[in-house]
Scaffold this motif. Structure first.
Motif, mmCIF file in Angstrom:
data_model
loop_
_atom_site.group_PDB
_atom_site.id
_atom_site.type_symbol
_atom_site.label_atom_id
_atom_site.label_comp_id
_atom_site.label_asym_id
_atom_site.label_seq_id
_atom_site.Cartn_x
_atom_site.Cartn_y
_atom_site.Cartn_z
ATOM 1 N N ASN A 199 0.962 -1.172 0.094
ATOM 2 C CA ASN A 199 0.174 0.081 -0.011
ATOM 3 C C ASN A 199 0.816 1.179 -0.063
ATOM 4 N N GLN A 200 2.160 1.138 0.886
ATOM 5 C CA GLN A 200 2.755 2.339 0.850
ATOM 6 C C GLN A 200 3.499 2.689 -0.748
ATOM 7 N N TRP A 201 3.839 1.574 -1.356
ATOM 8 C CA TRP A 201 4.427 1.834 -2.582
ATOM 9 C C TRP A 201 3.408 2.188 -3.527
ATOM 10 N N GLN A 202 2.077 1.835 -3.516
ATOM 11 C CA GLN A 202 1.175 2.643 -4.305
ATOM 12 C C GLN A 202 1.037 3.996 -4.051
ATOM 13 N N SER A 203 1.046 4.281 -2.772
ATOM 14 C CA SER A 203 1.013 5.848 -2.386
ATOM 15 C C SER A 203 2.317 6.520 -2.926
ATOM 16 N N VAL A 204 3.360 5.853 -2.844
ATOM 17 C CA VAL A 204 4.457 6.617 -3.503
ATOM 18 C C VAL A 204 4.167 6.915 -4.804
ATOM 19 N N ILE A 205 3.949 5.691 -5.573
ATOM 20 C CA ILE A 205 3.578 6.127 -7.007
ATOM 21 C C ILE A 205 2.572 7.406 -7.221
ATOM 22 N N LYS A 206 1.664 7.302 -6.663
ATOM 23 C CA LYS A 206 0.785 8.418 -6.820
ATOM 24 C C LYS A 206 1.311 9.764 -6.400
ATOM 25 N N GLU A 207 1.901 9.885 -5.161
ATOM 26 C CA GLU A 207 2.899 10.892 -4.798
ATOM 27 C C GLU A 207 3.728 11.335 -5.876
ATOM 28 N N SER A 208 4.361 10.611 -6.506
ATOM 29 C CA SER A 208 5.295 10.882 -7.571
ATOM 30 C C SER A 208 4.668 12.024 -8.466
ATOM 31 N N ALA A 209 3.625 12.115 -8.706
ATOM 32 C CA ALA A 209 3.016 13.021 -9.746
ATOM 33 C C ALA A 209 3.057 14.430 -9.189
ATOM 34 N N LEU A 210 3.272 14.626 -7.952
ATOM 35 C CA LEU A 210 3.299 15.904 -7.460
ATOM 36 C C LEU A 210 4.885 16.572 -7.749
ATOM 37 N N VAL A 211 5.861 15.563 -8.037
ATOM 38 C CA VAL A 211 6.974 16.153 -8.378
ATOM 39 C C VAL A 211 7.326 16.766 -9.764
ATOM 40 N N SER A 212 5.965 16.954 -10.477
ATOM 41 C CA SER A 212 6.040 17.564 -11.534
ATOM 42 C C SER A 212 6.104 19.060 -11.369
ATOM 43 N N VAL A 213 5.832 19.690 -10.157
ATOM 44 C CA VAL A 213 5.730 21.156 -9.822
ATOM 45 C C VAL A 213 7.370 21.540 -9.794
ATOM 46 N N THR A 214 8.396 20.606 -9.700
ATOM 47 C CA THR A 214 9.653 21.117 -9.886
ATOM 48 C C THR A 214 10.108 21.031 -11.227
ATOM 49 N N GLY A 215 9.239 20.845 -12.322
ATOM 50 C CA GLY A 215 9.796 20.748 -13.561
ATOM 51 C C GLY A 215 10.323 19.553 -14.346
ATOM 52 N N LEU A 216 10.494 18.454 -13.317
ATOM 53 C CA LEU A 216 10.963 17.289 -13.659
ATOM 54 C C LEU A 216 9.849 16.393 -14.700
ATOM 55 N N VAL A 217 10.405 16.056 -15.609
ATOM 56 C CA VAL A 217 9.712 15.553 -16.555
ATOM 57 C C VAL A 217 9.286 13.955 -16.521
ATOM 58 N N GLU A 218 8.366 13.828 -15.762
ATOM 59 C CA GLU A 218 7.851 12.486 -15.368
ATOM 60 C C GLU A 218 6.357 12.561 -15.912
ATOM 61 N N THR A 219 5.693 11.407 -15.594
ATOM 62 C CA THR A 219 4.244 11.240 -16.391
ATOM 63 C C THR A 219 3.529 12.643 -16.250
ATOM 64 N N MET A 220 3.082 13.062 -14.898
ATOM 65 C CA MET A 220 2.352 14.071 -14.915
ATOM 66 C C MET A 220 2.500 15.302 -15.612
ATOM 67 N N ARG A 221 3.957 15.599 -15.555
ATOM 68 C CA ARG A 221 4.579 16.941 -16.375
ATOM 69 C C ARG A 221 4.524 16.608 -17.683
ATOM 70 N N GLN A 222 4.882 15.394 -18.338
ATOM 71 C CA GLN A 222 4.738 15.206 -19.529
ATOM 72 C C GLN A 222 3.266 15.249 -20.570
ATOM 73 N N VAL A 223 2.195 14.791 -19.545
ATOM 74 C CA VAL A 223 0.955 14.775 -20.143
ATOM 75 C C VAL A 223 0.392 16.093 -20.176
ATOM 76 N N SER A 224 0.899 16.845 -19.292
ATOM 77 C CA SER A 224 0.428 18.108 -19.147
ATOM 78 C C SER A 224 0.627 19.040 -20.178
#
Length: 239
Positions: A167-192
């Motif tokens: 469950n903690q791993w699943q939470s980390v995956i979803k929390e990783s979307a927040l890293v998009s605010v730093t400009g890192l090109v991960e999934t959330m940043r790229q789709v935006s």
């Protein structure tokens, strides 16, 4: 059908390769943050169950802070605060600027520290679920602390902890979307970026949801297998 599906393909006009790379970055951030949280969370859990009073209080304060402060705020503090700290240190040492801290490092550390608070609770609960009589029997039989941990505590605690760690791993995956605010090109940043460029918002945000769903579904299968294996080892160890 909403949207031009060729835009998420791997053709000359498609964003498929960029989305795949962003998905890998999401996985990279998540794995790094999870294991960072696991290493620190293990120490926090140990401090809470076996440490002296100062260590227990420090661990409790840590858990209270990182479970009480919004995740996005922690990421902002690490990203912008980290840049200020790096700049201050670099300036004090007389190093040439400009100074910066990457979105990956700040995001990974922030999510890792957040996850450590939650993982420590899972690990602490798993340790406390080990029957005290079993531990005492191991001590009476002359086992060293390491042998006791390896043969009795770890196998039984693991069987209890694996579902919670999943469950903690699943939470980390979803929390990783927040890293998009730093400009890192991960999934959330790229789709935006893709959605804004093509104006196909539904298509790309849906594609982002599919990427996260693929990662979480495959991860869930992995943790299910790990749980079955840990339970089998626990049963064998109890024979």
């Amino acid at each position: 059908m909403p949207g031009d599906l060729t835009l998420i393909g791997f053709g000359p006009d498609g964003w498929g390769l960029a989305l795949a790379r962003a998905g890998l970055m999401t996985l990279y951030v998540s794995v790094s943050a999870f294991f960072c949280g696991l290493m620190l969370g293990t120490q926090i859990a140990w401090a809470r169950v076996a440490g002296n009073w100062p260590l227990r209080k420090l661990a409790e304060i840590y858990v209270t802070i990182f479970r009480g402060v919004p995740d996005i705020l922690v990421i902002y503090l690490f990203y912008f605060g980290g840049r200020q700290v790096v700049t201050a240190v670099g300036t004090a040492l007389g190093l040439p600027g400009p100074f910066d801290i990457s979105g990956f490092v700040s995001g990974m550390l922030a999510i890792g520290l957040i996850s450590a608070a939650s993982q420590s609770e899972v690990l602490r609960g798993a340790y406390q679920a080990v029957p005290k009589g079993t531990i005492e029997a191991g001590r009476v039989s002359g086992m060293t602390r390491f042998t006791l941990f390896r043969r009795i505590i770890a196998p039984q605690a693991m069987a209890t902890a694996v579902p919670g760690m999943g469950n903690q791993w699943q939470s980390v995956i979803k929390e990783s979307a927040l890293v998009s605010v730093t400009g890192l090109v991960e999934t959330m940043r790229q789709v935006s970026v893709a959605a804004g460029t093509t104006q196909e918002h539904f298509l790309f945000y849906a594609a982002g949801g599919v990427i996260y769903l693929i990662i979480t579904t495959l991860s869930d299968q992995f943790f299910r297998l790990a749980e079955k294996r840990s339970l089998r080892g626990h049963e064998q160890g109890g024979v």
